[in-house]
Design a protein around this motif. Structure first.
Motif, PDB file in Angstrom:
ATOM      1  N   ILE A  21      11.117  22.368 -15.108  1.00 44.98           N
ATOM      2  CA  ILE A  21      11.230  20.977 -15.546  1.00 44.98           C
ATOM      3  C   ILE A  21      11.355  20.120 -14.292  1.00 44.98           C
ATOM      4  CG2 ILE A  21      12.579  19.284 -16.832  1.00 44.98           C
ATOM      5  CD1 ILE A  21      13.494  21.558 -18.629  1.00 44.98           C
ATOM      6  N   VAL A  22      10.373  19.231 -14.074  1.00 39.69           N
ATOM      7  CA  VAL A  22      10.377  18.337 -12.915  1.00 39.69           C
ATOM      8  C   VAL A  22      10.726  16.931 -13.401  1.00 39.69           C
ATOM      9  CG1 VAL A  22       9.018  17.339 -11.050  1.00 39.69           C
ATOM     10  CG2 VAL A  22       8.690  19.733 -11.677  1.00 39.69           C
ATOM     11  N   THR A  23      11.753  16.350 -12.787  1.00 45.24           N
ATOM     12  CA  THR A  23      12.219  15.021 -13.184  1.00 45.24           C
ATOM     13  C   THR A  23      12.068  14.061 -12.017  1.00 45.24           C
ATOM     14  OG1 THR A  23      13.838  16.053 -14.659  1.00 45.24           O
ATOM     15  CG2 THR A  23      14.156  13.723 -14.132  1.00 45.24           C
ATOM     16  N   LEU A  24      11.510  12.892 -12.283  1.00 47.81           N
ATOM     17  CA  LEU A  24      11.409  11.853 -11.267  1.00 47.81           C
ATOM     18  C   LEU A  24      12.755  11.132 -11.221  1.00 47.81           C
ATOM     19  CD1 LEU A  24       9.779  10.237  -9.225  1.00 47.81           C
ATOM     20  CD2 LEU A  24       8.906   8.843 -11.104  1.00 47.81           C
ATOM     21  N   VAL A  25      13.588  11.491 -10.261  1.00 52.64           N
ATOM     22  CA  VAL A  25      14.945  10.949 -10.186  1.00 52.64           C
ATOM     23  C   VAL A  25      14.922   9.503  -9.677  1.00 52.64           C
ATOM     24  CG1 VAL A  25      17.230  11.250  -9.166  1.00 52.64           C
ATOM     25  CG2 VAL A  25      15.878  13.244  -9.819  1.00 52.64           C
ATOM     26  N   ASP A  26      14.262   9.307  -8.529  1.00 58.96           N
ATOM     27  CA  ASP A  26      14.163   7.957  -7.937  1.00 58.96           C
ATOM     28  C   ASP A  26      12.689   7.591  -7.821  1.00 58.96           C
ATOM     29  OD1 ASP A  26      16.906   7.717  -7.635  1.00 58.96           O
ATOM     30  OD2 ASP A  26      16.887   8.720  -5.682  1.00 58.96           O
ATOM     31  N   PRO A  27      12.183   6.721  -8.693  1.00 55.07           N
ATOM     32  CA  PRO A  27      10.768   6.333  -8.586  1.00 55.07           C
ATOM     33  C   PRO A  27      10.524   5.477  -7.355  1.00 55.07           C
ATOM     34  CG  PRO A  27      11.867   5.058 -10.280  1.00 55.07           C
ATOM     35  CD  PRO A  27      12.857   6.083  -9.828  1.00 55.07           C
ATOM     36  N   ALA A  28       9.267   5.322  -7.028  1.00 52.44           N
ATOM     37  CA  ALA A  28       8.884   4.541  -5.847  1.00 52.44           C
ATOM     38  C   ALA A  28       9.270   3.074  -6.016  1.00 52.44           C
ATOM     39  CB  ALA A  28       7.383   4.669  -5.606  1.00 52.44           C
ATOM     40  N   VAL A  29       9.795   2.493  -4.934  1.00 57.59           N
ATOM     41  CA  VAL A  29      10.159   1.064  -4.896  1.00 57.59           C
ATOM     42  C   VAL A  29       9.516   0.466  -3.652  1.00 57.59           C
ATOM     43  CG1 VAL A  29      12.046  -0.587  -4.727  1.00 57.59           C
ATOM     44  CG2 VAL A  29      12.329   1.491  -6.087  1.00 57.59           C
ATOM     45  N   GLU A  30       8.933  -0.717  -3.795  1.00 56.77           N
ATOM     46  CA  GLU A  30       8.265  -1.348  -2.664  1.00 56.77           C
ATOM     47  C   GLU A  30       9.274  -1.654  -1.562  1.00 56.77           C
ATOM     48  OE1 GLU A  30       5.458  -5.236  -1.603  1.00 56.77           O
ATOM     49  OE2 GLU A  30       5.952  -4.732  -3.698  1.00 56.77           O
ATOM     50  N   PRO A  31       9.065  -1.134  -0.353  1.00 59.25           N
ATOM     51  CA  PRO A  31      10.033  -1.384   0.737  1.00 59.25           C
ATOM     52  C   PRO A  31       9.979  -2.839   1.189  1.00 59.25           C
ATOM     53  CG  PRO A  31       8.100  -0.227   1.571  1.00 59.25           C
ATOM     54  CD  PRO A  31       7.938  -0.291   0.081  1.00 59.25           C
ATOM     55  N   MET A  32      11.158  -3.389   1.520  1.00 56.39           N
ATOM     56  CA  MET A  32      11.266  -4.781   1.955  1.00 56.39           C
ATOM     57  C   MET A  32      11.361  -4.905   3.461  1.00 56.39           C
ATOM     58  SD  MET A  32      10.973  -6.085  -0.959  1.00 56.39           S
ATOM     59  CE  MET A  32      11.149  -7.781  -0.472  1.00 56.39           C
ATOM     60  N   MET A  74       0.825  -1.198   0.000  1.00 57.29           N
ATOM     61  CA  MET A  74       0.000   0.000   0.000  1.00 57.29           C
ATOM     62  C   MET A  74       0.868   1.261   0.000  1.00 57.29           C
ATOM     63  SD  MET A  74      -2.747   1.640  -0.126  1.00 57.29           S
ATOM     64  CE  MET A  74      -3.930   0.313  -0.084  1.00 57.29           C
ATOM     65  N   ALA A  75       1.945   1.236   0.773  1.00 56.42           N
ATOM     66  CA  ALA A  75       2.855   2.385   0.790  1.00 56.42           C
ATOM     67  C   ALA A  75       3.430   2.629  -0.610  1.00 56.42           C
ATOM     68  CB  ALA A  75       3.969   2.152   1.805  1.00 56.42           C
ATOM     69  N   TYR A  76       3.815   1.547  -1.282  1.00 53.07           N
ATOM     70  CA  TYR A  76       4.365   1.667  -2.640  1.00 53.07           C
ATOM     71  C   TYR A  76       3.320   2.182  -3.621  1.00 53.07           C
ATOM     72  CZ  TYR A  76       5.573   0.010  -7.309  1.00 53.07           C
ATOM     73  OH  TYR A  76       5.772  -0.070  -8.656  1.00 53.07           O
ATOM     74  N   ASN A  77       2.114   1.600  -3.580  1.00 52.19           N
ATOM     75  CA  ASN A  77       1.062   2.025  -4.508  1.00 52.19           C
ATOM     76  C   ASN A  77       0.682   3.496  -4.288  1.00 52.19           C
ATOM     77  OD1 ASN A  77       0.899  -0.469  -5.739  1.00 52.19           O
ATOM     78  ND2 ASN A  77      -0.657  -1.231  -4.302  1.00 52.19           N
ATOM     79  N   MET A  78       0.636   3.904  -3.016  1.00 52.14           N
ATOM     80  CA  MET A  78       0.268   5.289  -2.729  1.00 52.14           C
ATOM     81  C   MET A  78       1.293   6.272  -3.313  1.00 52.14           C
ATOM     82  SD  MET A  78      -1.882   7.374  -1.487  1.00 52.14           S
ATOM     83  CE  MET A  78      -2.944   6.314  -0.508  1.00 52.14           C
ATOM     84  N   VAL A  79       2.570   6.014  -3.056  1.00 46.65           N
ATOM     85  CA  VAL A  79       3.615   6.903  -3.572  1.00 46.65           C
ATOM     86  C   VAL A  79       3.620   6.887  -5.096  1.00 46.65           C
ATOM     87  CG1 VAL A  79       6.097   7.341  -3.630  1.00 46.65           C
ATOM     88  CG2 VAL A  79       4.998   6.699  -1.487  1.00 46.65           C
ATOM     89  N   LYS A  80       3.417   5.705  -5.685  1.00 43.80           N
ATOM     90  CA  LYS A  80       3.419   5.616  -7.151  1.00 43.80           C
ATOM     91  C   LYS A  80       2.254   6.395  -7.754  1.00 43.80           C
ATOM     92  CE  LYS A  80       1.783   2.076  -9.231  1.00 43.80           C
ATOM     93  NZ  LYS A  80       1.496   0.714  -9.765  1.00 43.80           N
ATOM     94  N   GLU A  81       1.048   6.236  -7.197  1.00 42.11           N
ATOM     95  CA  GLU A  81      -0.119   6.919  -7.752  1.00 42.11           C
ATOM     96  C   GLU A  81      -0.041   8.433  -7.549  1.00 42.11           C
ATOM     97  OE1 GLU A  81      -2.357   5.747  -9.614  1.00 42.11           O
ATOM     98  OE2 GLU A  81      -1.758   3.634  -9.454  1.00 42.11           O
ATOM     99  N   VAL A  82       0.414   8.834  -6.372  1.00 41.14           N
ATOM    100  CA  VAL A  82       0.539  10.282  -6.122  1.00 41.14           C
ATOM    101  C   VAL A  82       1.594  10.893  -7.043  1.00 41.14           C
ATOM    102  CG1 VAL A  82       1.203  12.025  -4.418  1.00 41.14           C
ATOM    103  CG2 VAL A  82      -0.294  10.139  -3.751  1.00 41.14           C
ATOM    104  N   SER A  83       2.696  10.170  -7.262  1.00 36.23           N
ATOM    105  CA  SER A  83       3.740  10.671  -8.170  1.00 36.23           C
ATOM    106  C   SER A  83       3.200  10.827  -9.585  1.00 36.23           C
ATOM    107  CB  SER A  83       4.942   9.722  -8.165  1.00 36.23           C
ATOM    108  OG  SER A  83       5.511   9.630  -6.880  1.00 36.23           O
ATOM    109  N   GLN A  84       2.479   9.793 -10.068  1.00 31.09           N
ATOM    110  CA  GLN A  84       1.923   9.881 -11.415  1.00 31.09           C
ATOM    111  C   GLN A  84       0.893  10.999 -11.528  1.00 31.09           C
ATOM    112  OE1 GLN A  84       0.403   5.943 -12.184  1.00 31.09           O
ATOM    113  NE2 GLN A  84       2.438   5.041 -12.498  1.00 31.09           N
ATOM    114  N   ALA A  85       0.040  11.129 -10.510  1.00 37.74           N
ATOM    115  CA  ALA A  85      -0.967  12.191 -10.540  1.00 37.74           C
ATOM    116  C   ALA A  85      -0.304  13.564 -10.503  1.00 37.74           C
ATOM    117  CB  ALA A  85      -1.926  12.041  -9.358  1.00 37.74           C
ATOM    118  N   TYR A  86       0.747  13.701  -9.708  1.00 41.65           N
ATOM    119  CA  TYR A  86       1.458  14.982  -9.625  1.00 41.65           C
ATOM    120  C   TYR A  86       2.091  15.358 -10.965  1.00 41.65           C
ATOM    121  CZ  TYR A  86       5.580  17.887  -8.897  1.00 41.65           C
ATOM    122  OH  TYR A  86       6.565  18.847  -9.030  1.00 41.65           O
TER     123      TYR A  86
END
Length: 472
Positions: free
Chosen positions: A402-413, A150-162
């Motif tokens: 110009i906004v660049t996604l440097v480090d995309p979301a990765v599911e924490p282990m 859920m943490a990964y999906n949230m960060v990924k969706e918010v990043s894409q929406a942003y």
């Protein structure tokens, strides 16, 4: 001696501390054990939290959009404002609503609003490693949850929406600039055409007068034939005729006065001249008067030659009077002619003055219309140039940021909290600290005698011996 006393006192204090610890060892162990067990339970029972992060970098491009082009001299504060603005975008309802709808489909509008409000509090946006926005151009988007997925999906969706919202805003800005200048250019073109039509109509209505005005502009040679110069010439001529008329009036008055006398008319200097009849009559009259004056002293008035001379004198005086009358009549005719000419000049002066006033009004109106047209033409040209810049910016879709996604979301282990070992160690040390604190506090408020030294200190009686402590 002093050092020995000091060492003795330090030894006594140390013995008292050790005594207090051993005297209250059960209390210390109970408090330390309870605290340790409490923290150990927390370390075991607290749910794991997984933190997912995405890192973005912001850079500023050279803006070509004329509506958005600004000049910054303080890049540090500029980046701080930009990054703060990006934080506001991420935490905006527009971005969080998209993320909530993607993660939790099928909910009502009220439920989505509650989710958005909760996400706005739970999502963290800030500079990396605890820096401030004044020292970096990067920022981190973070969210933690007990479920790593859920943490990964949230960060990924918010990043894409942003990123999607950011691109939409940038595109809207360029499109807004183009539409703004397009409307402005259309409006200015209509205004310019109206000004041009007014100017053309005015030029058509006053073509001949405007030709003279345009010929006179910047040409001193032609300026000599202008209405102002003509007016000055006419006024000068009228003044000369007026002076001549005044002189004629004086001459006529003098001649009329002299002709009314018995001595005959006065002969003015301008009446004489070689070959003029009036000059011959004047000489003849003067000669006769001289002869009569000579004979009056010698002869009587009845003397025939003297009487004939007097008759001849009267005849010549009458002839001189008639000739002077004709001269006077000529002067009167000349005066009437001058009066008529002055009247004509007065009419010409009035016409020239009216012409000057009309020309001045014509020139002022024409200058106003032409200047008004030039201003409208300049405004249209400037707006057209900015429209072209906006068109290029729109075609390139080039934002100022110009906004660049440097480090995309990765599911924490692994969870990032709680720190279970740290909690256990903290509970151990905190329990010992609380136990010792409780022991020293109880001892401070306990005034009973517990040691042989207490007996010596409070009773001033020497101690002879002691019995060992025995538990019953």
């Amino acid at each position: 001696m002093t050092d020995k006393y000091t060492n003795r006192e330090a030894g006594n204090i140390l013995r008292e501390i050790i005594f207090i610890v051993f005297y209250h060892k059960r209390l210390i162990l109970k408090i330390a054990g309870a605290t340790f067990l409490l923290f150990l339970a927390l370390a075991v029972l607290l749910p794991s939290k997984y933190l997912c992060r995405a890192k973005f970098s912001v850079s500023m491009s050279q803006q070509i959009d004329p509506l958005q082009k600004d000049v910054y001299t303080d890049s540090k504060n500029q980046y701080m404002r930009v990054l703060s603005g990006q934080k506001e975008i991420i935490l905006s309802n527009r971005v969080l609503m998209r993320a909530a709808q993607a993660l939790y489909p099928g909910k009502t509008e009220a439920e989505y609003q509650k989710l958005v409000a909760k996400l706005g509090k739970d999502i963290e946006v800030g500079p990396p490693k605890g820096e401030s926005f004044e020292a970096t151009s990067d920022f981190i988007l973070g969210y933690d949850d007990s479920d790593p997925r859920m943490a990964y999906n949230m960060v990924k969706e918010v990043s894409q929406a942003y990123l999607a919202v950011f691109e939409e805003i940038a595109k809207q800005r360029t499109e807004y600039s183009y539409d703004f200048f397009k409307q402005q250019v259309d409006s200015l073109y209509v205004t310019m055409r109206e000004k041009a039509d007014l100017l053309k109509a005015y030029e058509s209505e006053n073509a001949l007068a405007l030709v003279d005005i345009l010929n006179l502009e910047g040409n001193k040679a032609n300026a000599e034939t202008g209405a102002k110069t003509q007016l000055n010439a006419v006024q000068t001529k009228r003044q000369a005729l007026r002076e001549e008329f005044v002189g004629l009036e004086r001459t006529i008055a003098d001649l009329e006065s002299s002709m009314a006398g018995d001595q005959g008319p006065a002969i003015l200097p301008d009446m004489e001249g070689s070959g003029k009849t009036i000059t011959a009559y004047r000489y003849k009259v003067a000669q006769l008067r001289m002869q009569i004056q000579e004979m009056d002293t010698q002869f009587t008035p009845q003397y025939e030659p003297l009487r004939r001379l007097k008759q001849e004198l009267e005849a010549n005086v009458e002839l001189l009077r008639n000739e002077t009358g004709r001269y006077l009549e000529g002067r009167r005719i000349q005066a009437e002619s001058i009066t008529s000419m002055i009247g004509e000049l007065d009419l010409a002066i009035a016409q020239l003055e009216d012409s000057l006033r009309a020309t001045a009004q014509l020139r002022s109106t024409y200058a106003f219309l032409r200047n008004d047209y030039e201003l409208a033409k300049t405004a249209y040209a400037e707006a057209s140039a900015k429209l072209e810049q906006a068109r290029q910016a729109n075609s390139l879709s080039r934002p100022d940021l110009i906004v660049t996604l440097v480090d995309p979301a990765v599911e924490p282990m692994t969870p990032y909290k709680p720190n279970r070992i740290g909690l256990a160690v903290l509970g151990l040390f905190l329990g010992l600290f609380l136990g010792l604190s409780a022991a020293f506090t109880l001892d401070f408020f306990d005034h009973t005698i517990k040691t042989p030294e207490d007996i010596e200190r409070w009773s001033d009686v020497p101690l002879l011996g002691s019995l060992p402590h025995s538990g019953a």
